[in-house]
Design a protein around this motif. Structure first.
Motif, mmCIF file in Angstrom:
data_model
loop_
_atom_site.group_PDB
_atom_site.id
_atom_site.type_symbol
_atom_site.label_atom_id
_atom_site.label_comp_id
_atom_site.label_asym_id
_atom_site.label_seq_id
_atom_site.Cartn_x
_atom_site.Cartn_y
_atom_site.Cartn_z
ATOM 1 N N GLY A 11 0.912 -0.961 -0.146
ATOM 2 C CA GLY A 11 -0.101 -0.020 -0.059
ATOM 3 C C GLY A 11 0.958 0.870 -0.500
ATOM 4 N N THR A 12 0.112 2.863 -0.066
ATOM 5 C CA THR A 12 0.987 3.889 -0.562
ATOM 6 C C THR A 12 1.711 4.529 1.112
ATOM 7 O OG1 THR A 12 -0.811 4.384 -1.554
ATOM 8 C CG2 THR A 12 0.477 6.205 -0.868
ATOM 9 N N SER A 13 1.146 3.905 1.945
ATOM 10 C CA SER A 13 1.264 3.776 3.455
ATOM 11 C C SER A 13 2.740 3.243 3.562
ATOM 12 C CB SER A 13 0.590 4.009 4.408
ATOM 13 O OG SER A 13 0.974 2.456 4.633
ATOM 14 N N VAL A 47 0.935 -6.233 -6.379
ATOM 15 C CA VAL A 47 -0.249 -5.088 -6.445
ATOM 16 C C VAL A 47 0.135 -4.213 -5.894
ATOM 17 C CG1 VAL A 47 -2.945 -5.001 -5.940
ATOM 18 C CG2 VAL A 47 -2.094 -7.040 -6.356
ATOM 19 N N SER A 48 0.857 -3.520 -6.367
ATOM 20 C CA SER A 48 1.213 -1.805 -5.442
ATOM 21 C C SER A 48 0.541 -0.855 -6.291
ATOM 22 C CB SER A 48 2.905 -1.566 -6.127
ATOM 23 O OG SER A 48 2.722 -0.899 -5.974
ATOM 24 N N SER A 49 0.036 0.610 -5.081
ATOM 25 C CA SER A 49 -0.839 1.062 -4.754
ATOM 26 C C SER A 49 0.409 2.237 -4.901
ATOM 27 C CB SER A 49 -0.922 2.112 -3.326
ATOM 28 O OG SER A 49 -1.810 0.317 -3.353
ATOM 29 N N GLY A 50 0.170 3.752 -5.078
ATOM 30 C CA GLY A 50 1.768 4.397 -5.182
ATOM 31 C C GLY A 50 1.798 5.473 -6.278
ATOM 32 N N ALA A 51 0.670 5.473 -7.123
ATOM 33 C CA ALA A 51 0.012 6.033 -8.355
ATOM 34 C C ALA A 51 0.038 7.470 -7.989
ATOM 35 C CB ALA A 51 -0.551 5.374 -9.241
ATOM 36 N N VAL A 138 -0.135 -5.086 -10.493
ATOM 37 C CA VAL A 138 -0.923 -5.102 -10.889
ATOM 38 C C VAL A 138 -1.164 -3.611 -9.957
ATOM 39 C CG1 VAL A 138 -3.407 -5.687 -10.811
ATOM 40 C CG2 VAL A 138 -1.721 -6.898 -11.093
ATOM 41 N N ASN A 139 -2.522 -2.537 -10.529
ATOM 42 C CA ASN A 139 -2.928 -1.781 -9.600
ATOM 43 C C ASN A 139 -4.450 -0.815 -10.252
ATOM 44 O OD1 ASN A 139 -3.132 0.818 -8.219
ATOM 45 N ND2 ASN A 139 -1.646 1.793 -9.058
ATOM 46 N N GLU A 140 -5.098 -0.847 -9.737
ATOM 47 C CA GLU A 140 -6.050 0.266 -10.743
ATOM 48 C C GLU A 140 -6.320 0.847 -11.633
ATOM 49 O OE1 GLU A 140 -10.223 0.490 -8.123
ATOM 50 O OE2 GLU A 140 -10.871 0.111 -10.115
ATOM 51 N N ASN A 141 -6.528 0.390 -12.582
ATOM 52 C CA ASN A 141 -6.375 1.549 -14.106
ATOM 53 C C ASN A 141 -7.519 2.932 -13.615
ATOM 54 O OD1 ASN A 141 -5.553 3.078 -16.208
ATOM 55 N ND2 ASN A 141 -7.338 1.480 -17.215
ATOM 56 N N ASP A 142 -6.782 3.423 -12.105
ATOM 57 C CA ASP A 142 -7.032 4.873 -11.643
ATOM 58 C C ASP A 142 -7.562 6.148 -12.650
ATOM 59 O OD1 ASP A 142 -7.179 3.906 -9.149
ATOM 60 O OD2 ASP A 142 -5.346 4.783 -8.999
ATOM 61 N N ALA A 143 -6.391 6.117 -13.612
ATOM 62 C CA ALA A 143 -6.756 7.603 -15.018
ATOM 63 C C ALA A 143 -8.286 7.267 -15.221
ATOM 64 C CB ALA A 143 -5.760 7.038 -15.680
ATOM 65 N N GLY A 152 -11.392 0.591 -6.306
ATOM 66 C CA GLY A 152 -11.664 1.681 -5.041
ATOM 67 C C GLY A 152 -10.363 1.276 -4.200
ATOM 68 N N ASP A 153 -9.776 0.271 -4.084
ATOM 69 C CA ASP A 153 -8.726 0.267 -2.992
ATOM 70 C C ASP A 153 -8.287 -0.568 -3.127
ATOM 71 O OD1 ASP A 153 -9.266 -2.456 -0.776
ATOM 72 O OD2 ASP A 153 -11.539 -1.471 -1.117
ATOM 73 N N ASN A 154 -7.039 -1.078 -2.960
ATOM 74 C CA ASN A 154 -5.853 -2.461 -3.930
ATOM 75 C C ASN A 154 -5.813 -3.272 -2.826
ATOM 76 O OD1 ASN A 154 -5.400 -0.784 -5.685
ATOM 77 N ND2 ASN A 154 -3.412 -0.571 -5.068
ATOM 78 N N ASP A 155 -6.576 -3.292 -1.670
ATOM 79 C CA ASP A 155 -7.124 -4.443 -0.455
ATOM 80 C C ASP A 155 -7.834 -5.128 -1.069
ATOM 81 O OD1 ASP A 155 -5.392 -3.760 1.356
ATOM 82 O OD2 ASP A 155 -6.874 -2.448 2.545
ATOM 83 N N LEU A 214 -3.409 8.729 3.172
ATOM 84 C CA LEU A 214 -2.664 8.498 2.341
ATOM 85 C C LEU A 214 -2.913 7.810 0.937
ATOM 86 C CD1 LEU A 214 0.540 8.987 4.414
ATOM 87 C CD2 LEU A 214 -0.112 10.310 2.971
ATOM 88 N N GLY A 215 -3.291 6.482 1.988
ATOM 89 C CA GLY A 215 -3.337 5.688 1.147
ATOM 90 C C GLY A 215 -5.546 5.414 1.085
ATOM 91 N N VAL A 216 -5.895 4.366 0.876
ATOM 92 C CA VAL A 216 -7.641 4.643 1.228
ATOM 93 C C VAL A 216 -7.706 3.258 1.138
ATOM 94 C CG1 VAL A 216 -8.498 5.500 -0.779
ATOM 95 C CG2 VAL A 216 -7.808 3.083 -1.243
ATOM 96 N N GLY A 217 -7.083 2.125 1.652
ATOM 97 C CA GLY A 217 -7.370 0.720 2.705
ATOM 98 C C GLY A 217 -7.854 1.243 3.752
ATOM 99 N N GLY A 218 -8.127 1.026 5.182
ATOM 100 C CA GLY A 218 -8.035 0.879 6.017
ATOM 101 C C GLY A 218 -7.641 -1.137 6.874
#
Ligand code: GLU
Length: 372
Positions: A11-13, A47-51, A138-143, A152-155, A214-218
């Motif tokens: 995740g981003t954090s 699966v990487s966040s951070g974009a 892999v990431n969500e195609n956020d663009a 909505g979240d990478n978890d 910072l990220g969206v996943g709790g």
């Protein structure tokens, strides 16, 4: 030692170490661990966040500088992700490159996974990348996502990906040692839960909601992810992203973080897809129908007590108990919600007469039902 297919979610954090920029040193450490897993014979999907974080870093903006108007927020996030995704990949490519390991970018949305054909297509792509010894990132195609088609979240995305590739283990790295009995940042008496065999309401209330901006996943989304993955027969481990050797330790079965045990009966690939789909609606069924489903039988109209939400024929819907409290199954419906309302509570002979003997007399055929 058995060789596993492992999905790692970062995740981003973890990637930023709580700052506003990607921490390349942390990324190098993580890449090194994944390379080690590969050297032990495991396959790794990242699966990487951070974009968005990388986008902010490049543009020199902070999370507080986002637009205030709700309508402007989505395009702004899309812009950040479009700027940052290539930079995120570049950073991963560099750190994996130090070990001469190649990477490949796969961007997905929920829409890519809810259609069976597209799901299989994504699966083929991921498996081909693995077969060539490359690490898919892999990431969500956020663009390009909209509210309707995003995970909505990478978890949750990581659980879907684990499902798609038939993973053995999903490792979700986070900024805590795992799931605690209470929030360890607020309650010093909180203790780490080492093993979870059943995700229940008590655990859900412990997990609470996201607290980092910072990220969206709790913890709540981590639990949803663990729920889906374990139902698909995948072990899930929540571990601290900073823990040295966490991934290799988890793969070797060491007692690290919180381990969610997979459910005994692992469903097949099509059933996994049914489980992973977001449902538009559902039905409440009576005790008799619930028992029939438990025995692996089809769901007949006669057992349906209420139709919930709106759905089309062929959609994946949820089957709940009579009180609507417990989800007992998911399956592909042979009727739209409008048809289901018309046929609700009717005996099969009456249904056949009403439909002219043409259509199916059941709402969900046993072949299309997955017990949960
Ligand atoms: N896909 C988002 C990103 O790359 C992150 C989503 C999440 O953190 O769960 O920035």
């Amino acid at each position: 030692m058995s060789q596993n297919r492992i999905v790692v979610k970062v995740g981003t954090s973890t990637l930023t170490d709580g700052t506003h920029h990607l921490n390349r040193r942390r990324m190098l450490e993580l890449a090194q661990q994944m390379v080690q897993l590969r050297e032990q014979g495991h396959e790794v999907v990242l699966v990487s966040s951070g974009a968005m974080a990388a986008g902010r870093e490049h543009l020199g903006v902070t999370p507080t500088q986002r637009p205030k108007k709700a309508a402007a927020l989505m395009p702004y996030k899309q812009m950040l992700a479009a700027v940052g995704q290539s930079r995120l990949m570049m950073a991963w490519e560099q750190v994996f490159g130090m070990f001469e390991v190649k990477v490949a970018q796969v961007l997905l949305t929920r829409a890519d996974l809810s259609d069976r054909h597209r799901y299989l297509n994504a699966r083929e792509a991921l498996l081909a990348i693995l077969a060539h010894g490359i690490v898919p990132i892999v990431n969500e195609n956020d663009a390009v996502v909209t509210e309707e088609i995003r995970v909505g979240d990478n978890d949750n995305l990581s659980a879907l990906v684990a499902n798609v590739v038939d993973a053995d283990i999903l490792i979700i790295l986070t900024d805590q040692d795992g799931l605690f009995t209470a929030d360890p940042r607020k309650d010093p008496a909180a203790t780490l839960i080492h093993e979870v065999s059943q995700i229940d309401d008590n655990l859900r209330s412990i997990a609470g909601v996201s607290s980092t901006n910072l990220g969206v996943g709790g913890m709540a989304t981590k639990l949803q992810a663990a729920d889906l993955a374990t139902k698909s027969g995948i072990a899930v481990v929540l571990a601290h992203g900073k823990r040295v050797g966490a991934m290799v330790g988890v793969a070797n079965g060491e007692k690290i973080g919180t381990r969610f045990l997979p459910q005994a009966s692992a469903p097949d690939s099509r059933q996994r897809w049914i489980l992973s789909d977001k449902t538009a609606g559902g039905v409440r069924v009576d005790e008799g129908a619930a028992q029939a489903i438990a025995k692996g039988k089809s769901l007949l109209h006669v057992g349906v007590r209420a139709v919930l939400g709106k759905f089309e024929r062929g959609a994946v819907i949820t089957v709940c108990d009579d009180r609507g409290e417990v989800e007992i199954a998911k399956g592909i419906t042979r009727c739209s919600s409008a048809e289901a309302i018309r046929l609700m509570g009717k005996k099969s002979t009456d249904v056949a007469a009403l439909l002219g003997g043409e259509a199916a007399t059941w709402l969900i055929h046993a072949d299309d039902l997955v017990k949960i």
